[in-house]
Design an enzyme around this catalytic site. Structure first.
Site, PDB file in Angstrom:
ATOM      1  N   GLY A   1      34.083  43.757  36.808  1.00  0.00           N
ATOM      2  CA  GLY A   1      34.153  44.226  35.426  1.00  0.00           C
ATOM      3  C   GLY A   1      33.033  43.681  34.560  1.00  0.00           C
ATOM      4  O   GLY A   1      32.496  44.391  33.702  1.00  0.00           O
TER       5      GLY A   1
ATOM      6  N   ASN B   1      42.259  41.723  26.184  1.00  0.00           N
ATOM      7  CA  ASN B   1      42.703  40.973  27.355  1.00  0.00           C
ATOM      8  C   ASN B   1      43.544  39.756  27.001  1.00  0.00           C
ATOM      9  O   ASN B   1      44.290  39.264  27.836  1.00  0.00           O
ATOM     10  CB  ASN B   1      41.491  40.539  28.182  1.00  0.00           C
ATOM     11  CG  ASN B   1      40.494  39.750  27.376  1.00  0.00           C
ATOM     12  OD1 ASN B   1      40.020  40.192  26.340  1.00  0.00           O
ATOM     13  ND2 ASN B   1      40.186  38.555  27.824  1.00  0.00           N
TER      14      ASN B   1
ATOM     15  N   GLN C   1      41.461  45.595  31.086  1.00  0.00           N
ATOM     16  CA  GLN C   1      42.893  45.307  30.948  1.00  0.00           C
ATOM     17  C   GLN C   1      43.679  46.576  30.651  1.00  0.00           C
ATOM     18  O   GLN C   1      44.778  46.773  31.177  1.00  0.00           O
ATOM     19  CB  GLN C   1      43.143  44.291  29.832  1.00  0.00           C
ATOM     20  CG  GLN C   1      42.764  42.870  30.190  1.00  0.00           C
ATOM     21  CD  GLN C   1      43.584  42.299  31.333  1.00  0.00           C
ATOM     22  OE1 GLN C   1      44.699  42.745  31.610  1.00  0.00           O
ATOM     23  NE2 GLN C   1      43.024  41.312  32.003  1.00  0.00           N
TER      24      GLN C   1
ATOM     25  N   ALA D   1      38.696  45.912  39.719  1.00  0.00           N
ATOM     26  CA  ALA D   1      39.784  46.209  40.662  1.00  0.00           C
ATOM     27  C   ALA D   1      40.870  45.137  40.724  1.00  0.00           C
ATOM     28  O   ALA D   1      42.051  45.438  40.887  1.00  0.00           O
ATOM     29  CB  ALA D   1      39.196  46.428  42.061  1.00  0.00           C
ATOM     30  N   HIS D   2      40.462  43.856  40.574  1.00  0.00           N
ATOM     31  CA  HIS D   2      41.455  42.795  40.843  1.00  0.00           C
ATOM     32  C   HIS D   2      42.513  42.670  39.755  1.00  0.00           C
ATOM     33  O   HIS D   2      43.490  41.961  39.920  1.00  0.00           O
ATOM     34  CB  HIS D   2      40.745  41.445  41.068  1.00  0.00           C
ATOM     35  CG  HIS D   2      40.187  40.837  39.826  1.00  0.00           C
ATOM     36  ND1 HIS D   2      40.714  39.691  39.277  1.00  0.00           N
ATOM     37  CD2 HIS D   2      39.171  41.202  39.016  1.00  0.00           C
ATOM     38  CE1 HIS D   2      40.026  39.367  38.189  1.00  0.00           C
ATOM     39  NE2 HIS D   2      39.086  40.279  38.013  1.00  0.00           N
TER      40      HIS D   2
ATOM     41  N   THR E   1      23.335  47.139  48.759  1.00  0.00           N
ATOM     42  CA  THR E   1      24.221  47.718  49.763  1.00  0.00           C
ATOM     43  C   THR E   1      25.666  47.679  49.282  1.00  0.00           C
ATOM     44  O   THR E   1      26.120  46.672  48.756  1.00  0.00           O
ATOM     45  CB  THR E   1      24.082  46.937  51.083  1.00  0.00           C
ATOM     46  OG1 THR E   1      22.729  47.007  51.506  1.00  0.00           O
ATOM     47  CG2 THR E   1      24.999  47.497  52.152  1.00  0.00           C
TER      48      THR E   1
ATOM     49  N   CYS F   1      37.285  27.713  28.866  1.00  0.00           N
ATOM     50  CA  CYS F   1      35.840  27.526  28.885  1.00  0.00           C
ATOM     51  C   CYS F   1      35.417  27.238  30.312  1.00  0.00           C
ATOM     52  O   CYS F   1      36.224  27.115  31.219  1.00  0.00           O
ATOM     53  CB  CYS F   1      35.413  26.425  27.929  1.00  0.00           C
ATOM     54  SG  CYS F   1      35.530  24.781  28.601  1.00  0.00           S
TER      55      CYS F   1
END
Lengths: 360, 378
Positions: free
Chosen positions: B69, B149, B179, B200-201, B237, B325
């Site tokens: 992201g 988020n 989000q 994706a995660h 790639t 942080c």
């Protein structure tokens, strides 16, 4: 029993954590984030850089203890940095590490540990605590070259009851050996030196960045001669000889800094002599002491024979032999043999009954 | 173990791993090659792209795969700002955006762009009309996140794009949907955006893969130059295995979208109502605004978030102070600061975020644990 270990990422606090764990305590590691730059960036020097926190995190993982970084930047700013700036601006020589101990470490961190049910707080200081029917006692660490009891002389009974300094029983070599034996990754890490928030730069630059504007003023000789103009008293420290910007053919030393008149006072070596200081914020480790004591006024200085008394309601230290170049703001830690009995901050310095700060 | 930090990262969905697993050893080809092994990889890559494009109502050529992201947001801001060669247009955004957007904008500013930070209301939202009022022919990109988020508050993206485009039909609008997509489906046509970032995660896909939707015709300079993959917009790639995983995770999410929302919002709502019963002074951030279904951002007065996180960790409940942080300390959130919260109040805020792996009853259980530990610290 639960112990919170303040972990800086250095070898001393890493070993302290390991020793507590070996003793069977339920140990938690905490790195205190004390300082960040104006853009939120972490310091690059001293004891609280990002890479130091990363070292501490890895050691904690190796010891299999939970680990957190807690943000104390606000407390550090109000408890340490503001006073540091104020002290320098008023011609004093502060010790921010001692103020950090007094406020953030042994007030805030201790309170937060207690709130979470941690009976003791552990640091990597080279000092020892014992207890008997009289209460708690603070001693120098066994390694005279590493002893850090000087920066702990502000502690009191309630704090000592909840503090442990496991490496105070070791020499630095022994600490490194323990670290090697346990395979602790920071075993060979060099000691930190710089003041964490000033970094590698000059403290004068730092003061400038905190809005301390240097005020021009006279450089006066003690005999009344006006020797030149300086660009701010924060550029000088008591005892300073070089870089005064005046040349008169004789060695000159700064012996006083007067904020009100922005005056730098210089004289010869004899003007640096101090045989008596008054103290403020004097506190006792256990019970008040009068009479003969050993007084130490630098982190790795000698403790010199002295006598403490009270004159006009103010604690006074008289040195048996005159000392040189003591500054307002320095901490004096008081000892009997190797035992710390208390400490205070120099409010004024004197020689032969005359204050070092005196009108011309 | 109660995991309520899905907004930080959600565990891999079983469907994701099932799709990825064949690529672990056997399907190892570089999709850019000219032999059978490569063709397998290329087909898998393009199947994933087709599937993803259909799920967000885009054309497959408009999907640019990235390594997550943050890269997608960087590509959106920098790639758009630099697409005009030497000209450096204005970047209009809000102070509650993710650092990936704000720091990209700051970096562009150091090279000549102008940043316009539109002020936000106490829910952290910028007014669409005010956003549009800053739009000129000099505007390179307007970037407003689909949902925050930290707080979970949703922005009216449709209204924002409409307002912006009414001033200047060709002004490019980016939305960080990293989000927002977890809670709401994405339809790039109805939203009207030109650029949209996903990771994706956050929804059960693998870490290290994401995408930037790039509306056909949108000028964009690449950040990564090289072999010219992704139609020259992102060289390197392809991580075929992760891209296939992302597509599978999106499909899994879309196939249960309505049920997911109902299930997750039920847990979240139960969590909040139980917690408010036990802690009457509880403050729910953005309670009056439209929020995502899966996040709960709360302030527990008198309880320092760092302390409560330790207690919760000991109780095996994973939550977050939402803004950490680099060193791992909970810093005072720039989002909460922009919303007008004092630093001391911000230090009392925690984020609990639910996800696909939570079970019925988790909300109530979590509320019990949080209330107990918070009371112990007061």
């Amino acid at each position: 029993m639960k112990a919170l270990v303040a972990m800086s990422g250095g070898v001393d606090s890493s070993v302290a954590a390991a020793l507590m764990k070996e003793e069977g305590w339920e140990v938690m590691g905490v790195t205190m984030k004390l300082w960040q730059g104006p853009g939120g960036e972490a310091p690059t020097a001293g004891c609280c850089t990002v890479s130091d926190a990363e070292d501490a995190r890895r050691v904690a993982a190796q010891l299999d203890i939970p680990y957190y970084v807690w943000d104390y930047t606000e407390e550090f700013m109000s408890g340490v940095v503001e006073g540091f700036v104020e002290d320098y601006a008023t011609g004093r020589t502060p010790n921010p590490c001692i103020e950090c101990n007094r406020t953030v470490k042994f007030t805030n961190l201790l309170a937060h540990a207690e709130a979470l049910g941690y009976e003791v707080v552990v640091t990597g200081h080279y000092a020892r605590v014992t207890s008997d029917s009289d209460g708690y006692h603070l001693w120098r660490g066994v390694d005279p070259r590493k002893d850090q009891s000087y920066v702990l002389s502000m502690l009191g009974q309630q704090q000592l009851a909840r503090l442990r300094f496991p490496v105070g029983e070791l020499t630095k070599e022994e600490t490194r050996k323990v670290a090697s034996r346990l395979g602790i990754r920071t075993a060979d890490k060099p000691d930190s030196q710089d003041i964490c928030f000033v970094g590698q730069g000059d403290y004068r630059q730092f003061l400038g960045s905190r809005g301390v504007t240097p005020i021009q003023g006279p450089i006066l000789h003690r005999d009344g001669r006006m020797l030149g103009v300086h660009h701010g008293i924060t550029n000088f420290t008591i005892g300073q000889r070089r870089g005064l910007g005046v040349a008169v053919g004789e060695p000159l030393y700064v012996f006083d800094l007067d904020e009100d008149s922005a005056t730098v006072m210089v004289g010869d070596l004899s003007d640096l002599a101090v045989d008596q200081v008054t103290l403020t914020r004097l506190s006792w480790i256990n019970r008040p002491v009068t009479g003969e004591v050993l007084a130490q006024y630098r982190a790795h200085g000698q403790a010199v024979p002295s006598e403490i008394s009270v004159q006009d309601d103010q604690p006074v230290i008289c040195f048996v032999e005159p000392q040189q170049a003591l500054a307002k703001g320095q901490t004096v830690s008081l000892y009997r043999d190797n035992q710390v009995v208390g400490g205070g901050i120099i409010e004024s310095t004197h020689y032969n009954g005359t204050p070092s700060s005196r009108p011309i | 173990m109660l995991y309520l930090d899905h907004a930080a990262s959600s565990p891999l969905r079983p469907e994701t791993w099932a799709a990825m697993e064949p690529f672990r050893i056997d399907l190892h080809g570089n999709p850019s090659g000219s032999h059978n092994v490569s063709r397998h990889a290329k087909n898998a890559l393009e199947d994933a792209r087709d599937l993803i494009a259909s799920l967000i109502n885009a054309d497959p050529k408009e999907v640019v795969f990235t390594a997550g992201g943050s890269e997608a947001a960087n590509l959106a801001i920098k790639g758009r700002a630099w697409s005009g060669g030497s000209t450096r247009g204005d970047i209009i955004t809000s102070p509650t955006e993710h650092e990936a957007v704000l720091q990209s904008a700051e970096f562009c500013a150091s090279l000549g762009s102008r940043i316009i930070l539109v002020k936000v209301d106490p829910d952290g939202l910028a007014d669409p009309a005010e956003i549009a009022s800053h739009v000129t022919s000099e505007t390179a990109v307007v970037s407003i996140m689909m949902a925050n988020n930290e707080t979970g508050v949703k922005a009216p993206i449709k209204e924002i794009t409409a307002a912006v485009k009414s001033v200047h039909p060709t002004t490019v609008v980016h939305t960080d949907a990293v989000q927002g997509y977890v809670s709401e489906a994405v339809d790039v046509e109805s939203m009207g955006v030109d650029l949209l970032s996903l990771a994706a995660h956050k929804f059960g896909g693998p870490k290290g893969v994401g995408l930037l939707y790039v509306r056909s015709g949108t000028p964009l300079a690449p950040l990564i130059h090289g072999g010219g993959q992704e139609l020259g917009r992102r060289s390197g790639t392809h991580d075929v295995m992760s891209i296939v995983g992302m597509a599978a995770a999106m499909q899994a999410l879309e196939s249960e979208r309505t049920l997911f929302r109902q299930r997750i919002s039920a847990e979240r709502n139960r969590f909040e109502s139980d917690l408010a019963d036990r802690l009457p002074d509880l403050v729910i951030t953005g309670a009056g605004a439209g929020r995502m279904a899966h996040t709960s951002h709360v302030r527990i007065p008198g309880v320092r978030n760092e302390m409560l996180l330790v207690s919760l960790d000991r109780a095996d409940l994973s939550a977050s102070a939402a803004s950490a942080c680099q060193s791992g300390a909970a810093s005072v959130s720039h989002v909460l600061e922009a919303m007008g919260m004092t630093p001391s109040a911000a230090r009392e805020c925690l984020r609990f975020s639910f996800g696909w792996s939570n079970l019925a009853g988790d909300g109530a259980t979590a509320a019990g644990i949080v209330a107990r530990e918070a009371e112990a610290l007061r």
